[in-house]
Design an enzyme around this catalytic site. Structure first.
Site, short mmCIF file in Angstrom:
data_model
loop_
_atom_site.label_atom_id
_atom_site.label_comp_id
_atom_site.label_asym_id
_atom_site.label_seq_id
_atom_site.Cartn_x
_atom_site.Cartn_y
_atom_site.Cartn_z
N LYS A 77 31.80 47.59 68.60
CA LYS A 77 31.43 48.81 68.06
C LYS A 77 30.30 49.01 66.61
O LYS A 77 29.71 49.76 66.47
CB LYS A 77 32.73 49.48 67.63
CG LYS A 77 33.52 50.19 68.97
CD LYS A 77 34.67 50.87 68.56
CE LYS A 77 35.50 51.02 69.81
NZ LYS A 77 36.62 51.97 69.73
N GLY A 100 44.70 51.09 57.29
CA GLY A 100 43.60 50.34 57.72
C GLY A 100 42.19 50.80 57.43
O GLY A 100 41.88 51.98 57.21
N GLY A 145 48.02 56.35 71.06
CA GLY A 145 46.56 56.27 71.03
C GLY A 145 46.18 56.91 72.38
O GLY A 145 45.02 56.77 73.09
N SER A 147 40.80 46.88 80.32
CA SER A 147 40.61 48.34 79.78
C SER A 147 40.76 49.34 80.88
O SER A 147 40.56 49.27 82.16
CB SER A 147 38.75 48.25 79.70
OG SER A 147 38.53 49.59 79.74
N LEU A 148 41.09 50.44 80.20
CA LEU A 148 41.53 51.52 81.34
C LEU A 148 40.28 52.48 81.57
O LEU A 148 40.29 53.16 82.30
CB LEU A 148 42.56 52.50 80.78
CG LEU A 148 44.04 51.75 80.68
CD1 LEU A 148 44.87 52.81 79.90
CD2 LEU A 148 44.44 51.52 82.10
N THR A 205 33.72 48.64 73.33
CA THR A 205 34.92 48.51 72.48
C THR A 205 34.89 47.28 71.83
O THR A 205 33.79 46.35 71.67
CB THR A 205 36.02 48.48 73.61
OG1 THR A 205 37.16 48.70 72.78
CG2 THR A 205 36.01 47.57 74.73
N ASP A 251 35.18 58.72 69.34
CA ASP A 251 36.63 58.20 68.78
C ASP A 251 37.12 59.31 67.92
O ASP A 251 38.26 59.75 68.32
CB ASP A 251 36.50 56.94 68.09
CG ASP A 251 36.43 55.73 68.99
OD1 ASP A 251 36.60 55.87 70.41
OD2 ASP A 251 36.04 54.80 68.81
P1 ATR Z 1 39.24 47.68 64.84
O1 ATR Z 1 38.11 47.89 65.30
O2 ATR Z 1 40.40 47.88 65.58
O3 ATR Z 1 39.61 48.49 63.56
P2 ATR Z 1 38.86 45.72 62.72
O4 ATR Z 1 37.67 46.14 62.31
O5 ATR Z 1 38.86 44.12 62.78
O6 ATR Z 1 39.59 46.27 64.40
O7 ATR Z 1 39.86 45.97 61.71
C1 ATR Z 1 41.38 45.61 61.75
C2 ATR Z 1 42.15 46.57 60.48
O8 ATR Z 1 43.58 46.08 60.72
C3 ATR Z 1 41.73 46.16 59.40
O9 ATR Z 1 41.89 47.21 58.78
C4 ATR Z 1 42.86 45.08 58.98
O10 ATR Z 1 42.98 44.70 57.55
P3 ATR Z 1 42.14 43.62 56.78
O11 ATR Z 1 40.58 44.18 56.57
O12 ATR Z 1 42.86 43.53 55.46
O13 ATR Z 1 41.93 42.63 57.53
C5 ATR Z 1 44.07 45.63 59.44
N1 ATR Z 1 44.96 44.58 59.86
C6 ATR Z 1 45.14 43.87 60.73
N2 ATR Z 1 46.18 42.87 60.82
C7 ATR Z 1 47.01 43.61 59.69
C8 ATR Z 1 48.28 43.15 59.50
N3 ATR Z 1 49.03 42.33 59.67
N4 ATR Z 1 48.64 44.14 58.22
C9 ATR Z 1 48.04 45.21 57.65
N5 ATR Z 1 46.62 45.48 58.09
C10 ATR Z 1 46.32 44.63 59.34
#
Ligand code: ATR
Length: 283
Positions: free
Chosen positions: A69, A130, A243, A18-19, A65, A105
């Site tokens: 969250k 996502g 980011g 973490s930064l 983080t 955020d």
């Molecule tokens: P964060 O807090 O970083 O958002 P998260 O809640 O685990 O972490 O969400 C990860 C996101 O990245 C999700 O939208 C996930 O898609 P799924 O809900 O279908 O799993 C997406 N994601 C992760 N790896 C991916 C990949 N290889 N291609 C497309 N989407 C991906």
């Protein structure tokens, strides 16, 4: 008994990368505050106990983080509208009755784009890749900043539907299937809120979603953002932004909540950029 020092920390798992300690130390130095800010690695099952121990040891504020969250919502005695709307907490403030949860955020992202990068987000037809915690965190602030229609796609489409429903603006927010992206036309603004880059995975993105006017933003930075930003450049996007600025801005917003003073983010941002930090995960 000596007076207890006020403590601040970021809780994550993992968190060693973490930064945030570096950023908060720089802010504190800038405004002449002496404070302690640590990175604390806690597994999800232990978060509640760790926060209680932290409060007992002088903990007055914390950042959260991955992966805390969303689960931290349930541990808060009170929530800001921003945290409630995002369904996620990245900032905790210790009150007498317990922890108050907020989320900086979304405002961090919007400030980085509109203030540091002087971009106008208003009216932009926007694609959010996502529907996890990061996407939840930023979507309400983007809508508030005045983007145009928001299209959400997610590998597991039911989560895109759920996020679109939760945002509660049916005429403006739409979910789409990833496989249908090629038929959606070009977007003015594409945000990568997936964790694919953190897992060194690639995403299948048709070039047709980008045009010469498109702003592409990855919520990650360092190594994790390389793949998407390279795609954005080869798709001829007008801008490709990582980011790192959002990270500094969300930290500044947390700092202001805790200390009542707004630090100057630009020198801290430039220092981090100059370090050329190549890190594999988020804040
Ligand atoms: P964060 O807090 O970083 O958002 P998260 O809640 O685990 O972490 O969400 C990860 C996101 O990245 C999700 O939208 C996930 O898609 P799924 O809900 O279908 O799993 C997406 N994601 C992760 N790896 C991916 C990949 N290889 N291609 C497309 N989407 C991906």
């Amino acid at each position: 008994m000596s007076q207890q020092q006020s403590r601040y920390a970021v809780f994550g798992h993992p968190v060693a990368h973490s930064l945030s300690p570096r950023i908060h130390a720089a802010f504190a130095k800038q405004v002449g505050l002496s404070l302690r800010y640590d990175a604390i690695d806690v597994e999800p099952a232990d978060l509640q106990a760790a926060l209680a121990a932290f409060a007992a040891d002088g903990g007055r504020g914390a950042n959260l983080t991955l992966p805390h969250k969303q689960s931290a919502l349930a541990l808060c005695a009170g929530l800001s509208d921003r945290a409630r709307n995002a369904g996620a907490v990245n900032t905790l403030v210790r009150h007498e009755g317990g922890w108050f949860g907020d989320n900086t955020d979304g405002i961090g992202l919007v400030r980085d784009l509109t203030e540091r990068n002087a971009l106008d987000l208003r009216g932009r037809r926007t694609l959010l890749l996502g529907a996890g915690g990061a996407a939840h965190g930023v979507a309400p602030a983007l809508l508030e900043a005045g983007i145009g229609d928001l299209f959400i796609v997610n590998r597991h489409p039911e989560k895109a539907d759920a996020l679109a429903d939760a945002l509660g603006q049916p005429g403006r927010v739409h979910s789409r299937y990833w496989n249908d992206l090629a038929t959606q036309g070009a977007f003015d603004f594409i945000i990568n809120a997936t964790s694919a880059g953190r897992g060194h995975e690639t995403m299948d993105l048709p070039f047709g979603i980008a045009a010469g006017r498109t702003l592409a933003v990855d919520l990650s930075y360092g190594e994790a953002a390389i793949g998407f930003l390279a795609w954005a450049r080869s798709a001829n996007c007008a801008q490709a932004i990582d980011g790192l600025g959002m990270l500094v801005e969300q930290a500044a917003a947390s700092f202001e909540i805790w200390h009542g003073q707004r630090p100057d983010t630009q020198p801290v941002y430039l220092d981090l950029r100059a370090l050329d930090v190549v890190l594999s995960t988020g804040d």
